[in-house]
Motif scaffolding. Structure first.
Motif, PDB file in Angstrom:
ATOM      1  N   TRP A 106      -1.605 -10.117  -4.367  1.00 34.40           N
ATOM      2  CA  TRP A 106      -2.846  -9.403  -4.066  1.00 34.40           C
ATOM      3  C   TRP A 106      -3.938  -9.829  -5.026  1.00 34.40           C
ATOM      4  O   TRP A 106      -3.676 -10.152  -6.174  1.00 34.40           O
ATOM      5  CB  TRP A 106      -2.623  -7.898  -4.160  1.00 34.40           C
ATOM      6  N   GLY A 165      -3.587  -7.682   5.409  1.00 34.18           N
ATOM      7  CA  GLY A 165      -4.086  -7.873   4.042  1.00 34.18           C
ATOM      8  C   GLY A 165      -4.973  -9.091   3.929  1.00 34.18           C
ATOM      9  O   GLY A 165      -5.997  -9.073   3.234  1.00 34.18           O
ATOM     10  N   TYR A 167       9.290 -10.563   0.856  1.00 37.37           N
ATOM     11  CA  TYR A 167       9.221  -9.129   0.551  1.00 37.37           C
ATOM     12  C   TYR A 167      10.495  -8.418   1.011  1.00 37.37           C
ATOM     13  O   TYR A 167      11.077  -7.627   0.264  1.00 37.37           O
ATOM     14  CB  TYR A 167       7.983  -8.531   1.221  1.00 37.37           C
ATOM     15  N   LEU A 180       3.852  -7.331  -4.800  1.00 40.21           N
ATOM     16  CA  LEU A 180       2.498  -7.179  -4.241  1.00 40.21           C
ATOM     17  C   LEU A 180       1.446  -7.536  -5.288  1.00 40.21           C
ATOM     18  O   LEU A 180       0.417  -8.134  -4.960  1.00 40.21           O
ATOM     19  CB  LEU A 180       2.286  -5.757  -3.719  1.00 40.21           C
ATOM     20  N   ASP A 181       1.688  -7.163  -6.538  1.00 42.20           N
ATOM     21  CA  ASP A 181       0.743  -7.504  -7.609  1.00 42.20           C
ATOM     22  C   ASP A 181       0.550  -9.019  -7.711  1.00 42.20           C
ATOM     23  O   ASP A 181      -0.535  -9.486  -8.052  1.00 42.20           O
ATOM     24  CB  ASP A 181       1.215  -6.956  -8.959  1.00 42.20           C
ATOM     25  N   ARG A 190      -1.890  -2.920   1.813  1.00 44.58           N
ATOM     26  CA  ARG A 190      -1.124  -2.655   0.584  1.00 44.58           C
ATOM     27  C   ARG A 190      -0.463  -1.281   0.632  1.00 44.58           C
ATOM     28  O   ARG A 190       0.687  -1.117   0.218  1.00 44.58           O
ATOM     29  CB  ARG A 190      -2.005  -2.795  -0.651  1.00 44.58           C
ATOM     30  N   GLU A 191      -1.175  -0.282   1.159  1.00 39.61           N
ATOM     31  CA  GLU A 191      -0.597   1.060   1.297  1.00 39.61           C
ATOM     32  C   GLU A 191       0.595   1.028   2.254  1.00 39.61           C
ATOM     33  O   GLU A 191       1.616   1.681   2.006  1.00 39.61           O
ATOM     34  CB  GLU A 191      -1.644   2.033   1.833  1.00 39.61           C
ATOM     35  N   LEU A 212      -5.564 -10.351   0.166  1.00 42.04           N
ATOM     36  CA  LEU A 212      -4.439 -11.239  -0.115  1.00 42.04           C
ATOM     37  C   LEU A 212      -4.960 -12.547  -0.696  1.00 42.04           C
ATOM     38  O   LEU A 212      -6.023 -13.025  -0.294  1.00 42.04           O
ATOM     39  CB  LEU A 212      -3.706 -11.508   1.208  1.00 42.04           C
ATOM     40  N   MET A 224       6.338  -3.386  -5.585  1.00 40.75           N
ATOM     41  CA  MET A 224       4.991  -3.318  -6.164  1.00 40.75           C
ATOM     42  C   MET A 224       4.730  -4.511  -7.077  1.00 40.75           C
ATOM     43  O   MET A 224       3.617  -5.051  -7.095  1.00 40.75           O
ATOM     44  CB  MET A 224       4.791  -1.999  -6.913  1.00 40.75           C
TER      45      MET A 224
END
Length: 194
Positions: A193, A142, A161, A189-190, A83-84, A148, A186
């Motif tokens: 994730w 992930g 993405y 990703l939310d 994620r980073e 994930l 972001m």
């Protein structure tokens, strides 16, 4: 075609100006006259370094891809978790967009692919292949981390993405608001994730 590391200082300035023009106006939106005026040289001098506009654009993309690949290696070296890494990747797009609402060189050229010489299309394809492979590996990391959603597919997420970030630049330019690609990245990703 020469390698970008072999460019003379004048040729490098030509590539710098062409990169900026490509990001702001696209391949069909600038001429050698535009480049010559901004560099402060005569049009034949631009032709001396790059006989065709395709040669110049291919050099711009080659160098852009190299710089982007170096950024990916830096991200890998600085961030252990997926994620980073993916958040840092989105920030690359924000940095480009923050400069006069510029678009990614390859995103802009991808939109004009039907008008590009084959050498330029090949360089653009190479850029996207490198990025999609890195993104797939990051999403796969992930998955291995257990972060994930189990049904998420790294290959599909990589493409989504990249499309979201490229699209965020285009939409952000059109809306002229303050939201950049990182906010869009972001949000995506939310969704995938845990």
């Amino acid at each position: 075609m020469k390698h970008f590391s072999e460019l003379s200082p004048t040729a490098e300035r030509v590539v710098d100006v062409a990169e900026s023009l490509l990001q702001l106006q696209g391949y069909n939106g600038f001429s050698y006259d535009d480049v010559a005026q901004q560099v402060g040289i005569k049009k034949p001098s631009v032709h001396h370094h790059f006989p065709t506009k395709g040669d110049l654009a291919a050099m711009v993309v080659q160098r852009y891809t190299h710089r982007f690949r170096e950024e990916l290696l830096r991200i890998d070296g600085r961030h252990a978790h997926a994620r980073e890494r993916l958040a840092a990747y989105a920030e690359l797009f924000d940095r480009t967009f923050a400069r006069e609402r510029r678009l990614c060189v390859c995103g802009m050229l991808g939109a004009e692919a039907h008008d590009l010489p084959e050498t330029v299309r090949d360089e653009v394809t190479r850029f996207f292949d490198i990025n999609l492979r890195w993104l797939r590996d990051s999403f796969d990391l992930g998955r291995r981390e257990g972060a994930l959603n189990p049904q998420a597919q790294p290959e599909a997420l990589a493409r989504a993405y990249l499309c979201a970030l490229e699209g965020a630049m285009v939409v952000g330019r059109g809306l002229a608001d303050g939201q950049g690609p990182t906010a869009v990245g972001m949000a995506m990703l939310d969704l995938c994730w845990r």
